[in-house]
Each structure stands twice: as C-alpha cells, then as structure tokens.
Design an enzyme around this catalytic site. Structure first.
Site, PDB file in Angstrom:
ATOM      1  CG  ASP A  94      -1.791   1.169   1.381  1.00 45.96           C
ATOM      2  OD1 ASP A  94      -1.964   1.901   0.391  1.00 45.96           O
ATOM      3  OD2 ASP A  94      -2.328   1.381   2.487  1.00 45.96           O
ATOM      4  CG  ASP A 277      -3.400   4.679  -2.060  1.00 43.21           C
ATOM      5  OD1 ASP A 277      -2.653   3.709  -1.825  1.00 43.21           O
ATOM      6  OD2 ASP A 277      -4.305   5.038  -1.285  1.00 43.21           O
TER       7      ASP A 277
END
Length: 388
Positions: A94, A277
């Site tokens: 992430d 992201d």
C-alpha cells in the site's frame, strides 16, 4: 581477464532487483456481495475514502488512524514472511500508508480465526516492545502491540523491522477479507509511532542498489503483477518514463494539470492534487465532479449501492484524460468500467474532502493498471509510462 570478470560481476550485482509477485484475488466487496452481506455492510459503515488521508482528529503517538474500509475493493496481494523461521502472510502493498501490521495469535476475534496469525514464540529473532497500536475502522478499532523481527520480502531479509501485531479485530466483515495485513510504502512522515517503514529499513541497510521501487499491475485475472524493490524493469512498459515531482512528501502526492473528457475539462480545471495509491482500487475524487462523471457515463445506483452502467455501452464511452506535468494520460472505458459477475461497475468513486484541502484525487489501481509506476524516493518523484 580476472579484472574483467570482477567488473562484470559488480555491474551485474548493481542491476539486481527484487520482485514480489502479486496475485489478483476476489476483493472483500465481492466476497461480501456473494455472501449477501454487502448491502448491510455499506449501510452500517459510513464509507468515505477520504478518511484514509484526512483522519478526523490528530492521533496520539502510538495510534494509527487507518480506516480498513478503504481496502474494500483491493484485489492485488503479495506474500511476505515474518520471523525466524519465516511465518507467511498475504498483504496489500500500500503506497497510501506507511506501517506494517499482521494478525497475531493473541487475537481471538472472528476475523482472525481464518487468517494467518503471527506467533512471536515461534520466532527466534522476535523482540517485544511496550508500544501499542490501534487501527480505527467503522464502529470499532483493531488494537495490538508493536514488535521487531526479520521480514522476508522479495528475497530480501529486512532485519529489525518494527511491525504491528493485532490482538482484537472487531467487525465480522474482516472475516471475508482476502488479505492478512498491510505493508505500507508511503513516506515515514505519516508512519504511526515513528515506526520505520519497510522500504526505508531496507534502504538504510543497503539491501537494494537504488532508493526506489516500482509497480506493475496486470489486468490478468490471476498473475503477472509485481512490486519491484530497488529497480525498474523496462519490459513492463513502452516508450520512456515521464517524471513527476512529488508535491508533498507524505503520501505519493503529485500535481495534476487537468482532467478532461472529449477535450473539455470535467474536473481539476485550475489544477489539483492527486495521490498515487496502490492501496486504493478505484479512481477517487471530490463528490461533485465524480457525480457529474457518473452522469456523463450513464451510471446509476444498483441495489447494493454500486454505480453500474450498461455493459453494451462501454465501447461508446469516451476516455477520461489526466494531464500531469504536461503529459496526457488517457484512461479508456475498458479500464474505468469494471466487469464482475455479469455487471459493469463504474471505477469512479466520490469522497468528501475537507474544503481547505482543495481538490484532491486518488489515482488507484484503475489508473495504475494503465501506467507502470516508479516511486523514486531518492529524487522525490513518480515515474509513469504506458504498460507494455
């Protein structure tokens, strides 16, 4: 001859990169939907993707405000090992967070019972701390402790790595999550408790030759996706990489010039900010322009609260074009419309961003599947090139 051989070996060693294969699995949203739980979940949880980037209040030193609903749509997962001998975990890589956490044997919550759990007593290299961690989501929070151990990732032995071990995981929805934990790859400035992120620890130990990592997300149903630590593999993209300066060092945040459809601005007309992201599946933006885009592409809400379009209309929909640092990055309808179980779901999602923060977009996996992405810490920049 010996010197030539030695120089060749040195050159080869400098080119060594470490790849972590990612597997594409069914998302938590799909699992909940198949078990008839999605509508109830969305009703009970006020799901706002912005909460990942704008916690409602400043968290205490040892608290990590990281709403887990943000991982509802994640499909790409990799395996890491923690401890000696290594205990394996499936994690999300992430770039929108900075901490590493996994479930522990101290967790007896329903959500932990069908996931891999770390046992400190089975690791000869584990070091305990007095630190605690609390990861907030929905109506409850995951609580745990902080410890140090060796993390195996992509053939790298990352020693003395701090990570969180969950002790409670309220909420039955995590029972259906296809991942055990999260491995954050954002800047250390947003790391909870001052914990050194995994990539920073790897770089500080000299375990990679370049202070960067890169990501390729395949549209393939199963395999082919990778996170590459310490290098770039040009076989994953076409043309050359275009570099974009990081505008704020925390998330991988960049400046966007405009967002257009059919040559007309539909958002970000005066420029805006975007976070690249890997921990967000969709293209996410402020509620108002997203609502306009949903209308323009003919999306309507279904019984599960998802925005869907007619599958037969996909071929006639226009590209959405993000202009970044003077370069156009089109996202075609085949990318921003997600086909699942006979439905065609919009890949756009609205979020309520604090007005003082300006117009913020999240370029999630819908975008990254189209563009090989390099996260360059040494030069604080993001590299983008069309996938091969």
């Amino acid at each position: 001859m010996k010197w030539l051989l030695l120089l060749g070996l040195v050159a080869l060693s400098e080119c060594i990169i470490h790849k972590v294969p990612l597997v594409r699995k069914k998302s938590l949203r799909r699992n909940l939907s198949e078990h008839g739980l999605l509508k109830d979940f969305l009703k009970k949880h006020n799901f706002n993707p912005a909460s990942k980037y704008f916690p409602q209040a400043e968290a205490p030193t040892l608290i990590d405000e990281q709403p887990l609903e943000n991982y509802l749509d994640m499909e790409y997962f990799g395996t890491i090992g923690i401890g000696t001998p290594a205990q394996d975990f499936t994690v999300i890589f992430d770039t929108g967070s900075s901490n590493l956490w996994v479930p522990s044997v101290y967790c007896s919550s329903l959500a932990c019972t069908n996931h891999n759990r770390f046992n400190p007593q089975d690791s000869s290299t584990y070091q305990s701390t007095s630190g605690t961690v609390s990861i907030t989501y929905g109506t409850g929070s995951m609580t745990g402790i902080l410890g140090y151990d060796t993390v195996q990732v992509g053939g790298i032995s990352d020693t003395n790595q701090i990570f969180g071990l969950s002790e409670t995981e309220p909420g039955s929805f995590l029972y259906y999550a296809p991942f055990d934990g999260i491995l954050g790859l954002a800047y250390p400035s947003i790391s909870s408790s001052g914990a050194t992120p995994v990539f920073d620890n790897i770089w500080n130990q000299g375990l990679v030759s370049q202070d960067l990592f890169s990501v390729y997300l395949s549209a393939d149903d199963q395999s082919g996706s990778v996170v590459i630590f310490g290098g770039i593999d040009s076989s994953y993209y076409t043309g050359s990489l275009n570099w974009v300066p990081v505008s704020v060092e925390g998330y991988w945040q960049i400046s966007v010039d405009s967002i257009t459809m059919n040559g007309e601005a539909i958002a970000c007309a005066e420029g805006c900010q975007a976070i690249v992201d890997t921990g967000t599946s969709l293209l996410t933006g402020p509620t108002s322009p997203i609502a306009n885009i949903q209308s323009d592409i003919g999306a309507s809400e279904n019984s599960d609260g998802e925005m869907v379009v007619s599958c037969s209309a996909i071929s006639s929909l226009p590209d959405i074009v993000f202009t970044i640092n003077g370069i156009q990055y089109p996202v075609p309808p085949s990318a921003y419309i997600l086909q699942s179980q006979g439905s065609c779901i919009s890949g756009f999602q609205g979020m309520d961003v604090p007005t003082e923060s300006g117009e913020l977009w999240i370029l999630g996996d819908v975008f990254i599947r189209q563009y090989f992405t390099v996260f360059d810490r040494a030069n604080n920049q993001v590299g983008l090139a069309p996938v091969a």
